[in-house]
Design a protein around this motif. Structure first.
Motif, mmCIF file in Angstrom:
data_model
loop_
_atom_site.group_PDB
_atom_site.id
_atom_site.type_symbol
_atom_site.label_atom_id
_atom_site.label_comp_id
_atom_site.label_asym_id
_atom_site.label_seq_id
_atom_site.Cartn_x
_atom_site.Cartn_y
_atom_site.Cartn_z
ATOM 1 N N TYR A 27 44.356 37.519 48.927
ATOM 2 C CA TYR A 27 44.844 36.241 48.867
ATOM 3 C C TYR A 27 46.380 35.937 49.555
ATOM 4 C CZ TYR A 27 41.303 35.703 45.392
ATOM 5 O OH TYR A 27 40.057 35.316 44.945
ATOM 6 N N CYS A 28 46.769 37.056 50.340
ATOM 7 C CA CYS A 28 47.995 37.036 51.104
ATOM 8 C C CYS A 28 47.963 36.469 52.396
ATOM 9 C CB CYS A 28 48.489 38.553 50.822
ATOM 10 S SG CYS A 28 50.085 38.609 51.857
ATOM 11 N N ASP A 29 48.655 35.675 52.659
ATOM 12 C CA ASP A 29 48.588 35.065 53.989
ATOM 13 C C ASP A 29 49.560 35.748 54.947
ATOM 14 O OD1 ASP A 29 51.191 34.268 53.106
ATOM 15 O OD2 ASP A 29 50.594 32.004 53.074
ATOM 16 N N GLU A 30 50.126 36.805 54.610
ATOM 17 C CA GLU A 30 51.171 37.582 55.448
ATOM 18 C C GLU A 30 52.124 37.089 55.912
ATOM 19 O OE1 GLU A 30 50.415 40.733 56.169
ATOM 20 O OE2 GLU A 30 48.518 41.031 55.042
ATOM 21 N N ARG A 31 52.586 35.841 55.218
ATOM 22 C CA ARG A 31 53.833 35.147 55.712
ATOM 23 C C ARG A 31 55.088 36.236 55.454
ATOM 24 N NH1 ARG A 31 53.835 28.852 54.283
ATOM 25 N NH2 ARG A 31 51.499 28.686 54.706
ATOM 26 N N ILE A 32 55.013 36.591 54.101
ATOM 27 C CA ILE A 32 56.152 37.280 53.741
ATOM 28 C C ILE A 32 55.482 38.799 53.242
ATOM 29 C CG2 ILE A 32 57.975 37.825 51.829
ATOM 30 C CD1 ILE A 32 58.667 35.775 53.655
ATOM 31 N N LYS A 33 56.091 39.921 54.070
ATOM 32 C CA LYS A 33 55.863 41.135 53.548
ATOM 33 C C LYS A 33 56.630 41.802 52.406
ATOM 34 C CE LYS A 33 54.541 42.582 58.327
ATOM 35 N NZ LYS A 33 55.574 41.578 58.803
ATOM 36 N N MET A 34 55.845 42.459 51.442
ATOM 37 C CA MET A 34 56.624 42.649 50.332
ATOM 38 C C MET A 34 56.897 44.282 50.538
ATOM 39 S SD MET A 34 57.557 40.871 48.043
ATOM 40 C CE MET A 34 58.559 42.037 47.334
ATOM 41 N N HIS A 35 57.885 44.733 50.033
ATOM 42 C CA HIS A 35 58.073 46.171 49.854
ATOM 43 C C HIS A 35 58.705 46.395 48.547
ATOM 44 C CE1 HIS A 35 57.691 46.083 54.279
ATOM 45 N NE2 HIS A 35 58.574 45.097 54.278
ATOM 46 N N TYR A 36 58.368 47.536 48.067
ATOM 47 C CA TYR A 36 58.770 47.909 46.652
ATOM 48 C C TYR A 36 59.778 49.214 46.659
ATOM 49 C CZ TYR A 36 55.670 44.484 44.795
ATOM 50 O OH TYR A 36 55.091 43.136 44.815
ATOM 51 N N VAL A 37 60.573 49.227 46.076
ATOM 52 C CA VAL A 37 61.567 50.338 45.782
ATOM 53 C C VAL A 37 61.894 50.595 44.227
ATOM 54 C CG1 VAL A 37 63.757 51.699 46.219
ATOM 55 C CG2 VAL A 37 62.967 50.246 48.212
ATOM 56 N N SER A 38 61.401 51.955 43.683
ATOM 57 C CA SER A 38 61.592 51.752 42.311
ATOM 58 C C SER A 38 62.304 53.334 42.091
ATOM 59 C CB SER A 38 60.343 51.721 41.399
ATOM 60 O OG SER A 38 59.315 52.778 42.085
ATOM 61 N N ASN A 39 61.824 54.246 42.951
ATOM 62 C CA ASN A 39 62.267 55.484 42.822
ATOM 63 C C ASN A 39 63.705 55.680 43.182
ATOM 64 O OD1 ASN A 39 62.532 58.439 42.464
ATOM 65 N ND2 ASN A 39 60.535 58.586 42.879
ATOM 66 N N VAL A 40 64.661 56.753 42.508
ATOM 67 C CA VAL A 40 65.832 56.769 43.083
ATOM 68 C C VAL A 40 65.813 57.898 43.899
ATOM 69 C CG1 VAL A 40 66.683 58.275 41.006
ATOM 70 C CG2 VAL A 40 68.108 56.820 41.852
ATOM 71 N N ASP A 41 64.962 58.498 44.150
ATOM 72 C CA ASP A 41 64.693 59.439 45.251
ATOM 73 C C ASP A 41 64.736 58.765 46.509
ATOM 74 O OD1 ASP A 41 63.888 61.137 47.215
ATOM 75 O OD2 ASP A 41 61.722 61.943 45.989
ATOM 76 N N GLY A 42 65.987 59.360 47.164
ATOM 77 C CA GLY A 42 66.198 58.579 48.360
ATOM 78 C C GLY A 42 64.990 58.385 49.589
ATOM 79 N N ALA A 43 64.238 59.050 49.125
ATOM 80 C CA ALA A 43 63.075 59.332 50.324
ATOM 81 C C ALA A 43 62.086 57.837 50.297
ATOM 82 C CB ALA A 43 61.575 60.295 49.682
#
Ligand code: F6P
Length: 547
Positions: free
Chosen positions: A169-185
């Motif tokens: 259902y995503c139209d790719e207008r906005i790409k989402m990225h998630y950061v949860s881990n405190v691991d710098g990787a």
């Protein structure tokens, strides 16, 4: 307060388990054409078949009686009307109000909830539309193309699971990225792909004190400054979601860019609040509203459907039967949909952080098992990995099979193949295959007698392994909302039956406190404090391995 084990229904179920617990489901199905009709129920686009469980009509009636004796319905009404049902934190629990757009007059701690929810939804909509339409501009005047959601636990798992689930259902207008881990990787990998001028950071933290999230937020802010040679204004690139507005402001986020949640929204029940902004930004606000609509439909169903056709209640009772009476303390979550690949992880938090407890409302240790071990994987991949244990292992693991009648990606032959496995696996868990049948099969294949006797025992599947099948029309925002709400209410009903406080999470605190004490000790010149000899030596070894 009487212990649940002394309730008449509990005792009746204990006797049922003695008398009928090992009856093979094959015999329950034999000659009973009504079993499917009796042991299935539906809410909107979500259909539940729970007939492949070790229950008969008598056991089912005792389970319903247990719900009655535990006053699940009364507790449900208390929760939904804003009573304090989170006693250890003294809070109401009103995630249901977040998706009730009929604006029922509910109060939490003396304050009307509906106006708060409506106002915040309106702010979320304006924000979402301005980012998605390209009206929101970064420091160079470029439109936002990428949003990085920084948050952990309930401030990450819900939005991440939903945006993955609804990719189609995503139209790719906005790409989402998630950061949860405190691991710098993780943050390094995410930032390495992004252009600061068109990136917006959304810092999601109910408390705005969670160490991992704050460390990642500071790294993001530094990256923005470094990338822009100090030119970027934070207000064009940072927004926050929190119930701790002052902390978010202290971090440097302008009040206009801070979206609220409230104490009566638990972290793991928060995707329906502004914590769900990644969903709205990624998919569009109308899809976020459909998600709320589906959840509300399930709320209504939980509140009004008769117990014997009430999906969340039935799932809760089946879970109690399997764990407390049949000794199966695990629950596999097996979505036959690639896009639901984060559902098991999401439900791990929802269930295990809610019901992984052993103290009752009176502060006493409960004498029975509580929340099961929740685990799982996309079903078809699981088949080629751990289903061996599901079918023939000594540990019995009830499974929830979750799939859809219609595919959002209908390539020739794919969905049929996927769903044939979906149906075949729960059938195999239930029917099994006995020694005689295996012998016959091997003999028919031309195997010699000696080999048949040697191989046959290895191919026996005892079957009689419980499962629920959840079949949706299709994986739509509305159905997904209903599915998630169904599990939320299942977890709630089980917490009531077990008399535990499902809405706190003290069990995650001790490790955090100890980590806080240990962190400064990791500095090269710092002394290692008084710990047990294992921890002390591990710290010493860790430090000796630094350059
Ligand atoms: O550590 C557990 C927990 O408190 C979860 O309950 C919560 O979802 C998560 O941390 C994140 O908390 P916050 O949203 O306050 O950063």
């Amino acid at each position: 307060m009487s212990c649940r084990t002394s309730l008449p229904a509990w005792q009746a179920l204990a006797a049922d388990a003695e008398n009928f617990g090992s009856v093979h489901m094959n015999s329950l199905f034999a000659g009973d054409e009504q079993r499917f009709d009796r042991f299935s129920a539906q809410c909107g686009g979500v259909f539940l078949d729970f007939s492949k469980n070790r229950i008969d009509e008598g056991i089912f009636q005792h389970l319903l009686q247990l719900a009655e004796e535990c006053e699940v319905a009364q507790w449900r009404d208390k929760m939904m009307s804003g009573a304090i049902v989170n006693p250890t934190e003294g809070r109401a629990v009103l995630h249901t109000a977040l998706r009730d757009r009929s604006k029922q007059p509910i109060e939490a701690e003396g304050e009307a909830v509906a106006p708060l929810v409506s106002a915040e939804l309106a702010r979320m909509e304006r924000f979402t539309n301005s980012v998605r339409s390209g009206e929101w501009l970064g420091y160079t005047g470029a439109a936002i193309t990428d949003v990085v959601s920084i948050g952990i636990g309930g401030s990450n798992l819900g939005p991440l699971m939903v945006t993955e689930a609804l990719k189609d259902y995503c139209d790719e207008r906005i790409k989402m990225h998630y950061v949860s881990n405190v691991d710098g990787a993780q943050i390094s990998q995410v930032l390495s792909k992004l252009n600061a001028a068109s990136t917006l950071f959304l810092i999601s933290s109910k408390t705005f004190t969670t160490a991992e999230t704050m460390t990642n937020a500071r790294t993001a802010r530094q990256w923005l400054m470094d990338q822009s040679n100090g030119e970027a204004q934070a207000e064009k690139h940072f927004a926050a979601v929190s119930s701790n507005v002052s902390k978010a402001k202290e971090f440097g986020i302008g009040e206009d860019n801070i979206y609220s949640m409230w104490d009566w929204v638990g972290g793991r029940y928060s995707l329906w609040s502004a914590i769900g902004l990644p969903i709205a930004l990624n998919l569009g606000f109308e899809h976020f509203l459909s998600l709320l609509e589906g959840a509300h439909e399930m709320d209504q169903h939980f509140a009004t459907a008769v117990p014997e056709k009430n999906l969340p209640l039935i799932l809760a009772l089946i879970g109690v039967w399997n764990s407390n009476f049949l000794g199966m303390n695990a629950q596999a979550i097996l979505p036959y949909d690639q896009n639901l690949h984060r559902l098991p992880a999401y439900l791990q938090q929802a269930d295990m952080e809610s019901n992984g407890k052993s103290t009752n409302w009176q502060g006493e240790t409960v004498p029975y098992t509580t929340g099961p071990l929740i685990w799982g994987e996309v079903g078809i991949n699981g088949q080629h990995a751990f289903y061996q244990l599901l079918h023939q292992g000594k540990t019995l693991v009830p499974a929830d099979f979750i799939g859809s009648a219609k595919s959002n990606n209908p390539l020739p032959g794919h969905h049929e193949n996927l769903m044939a496995n979906f149906f075949g696996q729960s059938q195999a868990m239930m029917t099994g295959v006995d020694l005689n049948a295996v012998r016959e099969q091997l003999t028919a294949q031309g195997m010699d007698k000696e080999s048949v006797e040697r191989i046959a025992p290895h191919k026996v599947h005892e079957g009689n392994r419980p499962s629920n099948t959840l079949l949706m029309d299709a994986l739509t925002p509305k159905n997904l909302g209903a599915l998630i709400a169904m599990y939320e209410h299942k977890i709630f009903a089980q917490g009531i039956i077990w008399q535990i406080c499902s809405f706190d999470q003290w069990g995650v605190e001790l490790g955090k406190v100890l980590a806080k004490a240990i962190e400064p000790e990791l500095a090269v010149d710092a002394e290692i404090g008084a710990h047990d000899c294992s921890t002390r030596n591990l710290l010493a070894r860790f430090k000796s391995l630094q350059d």
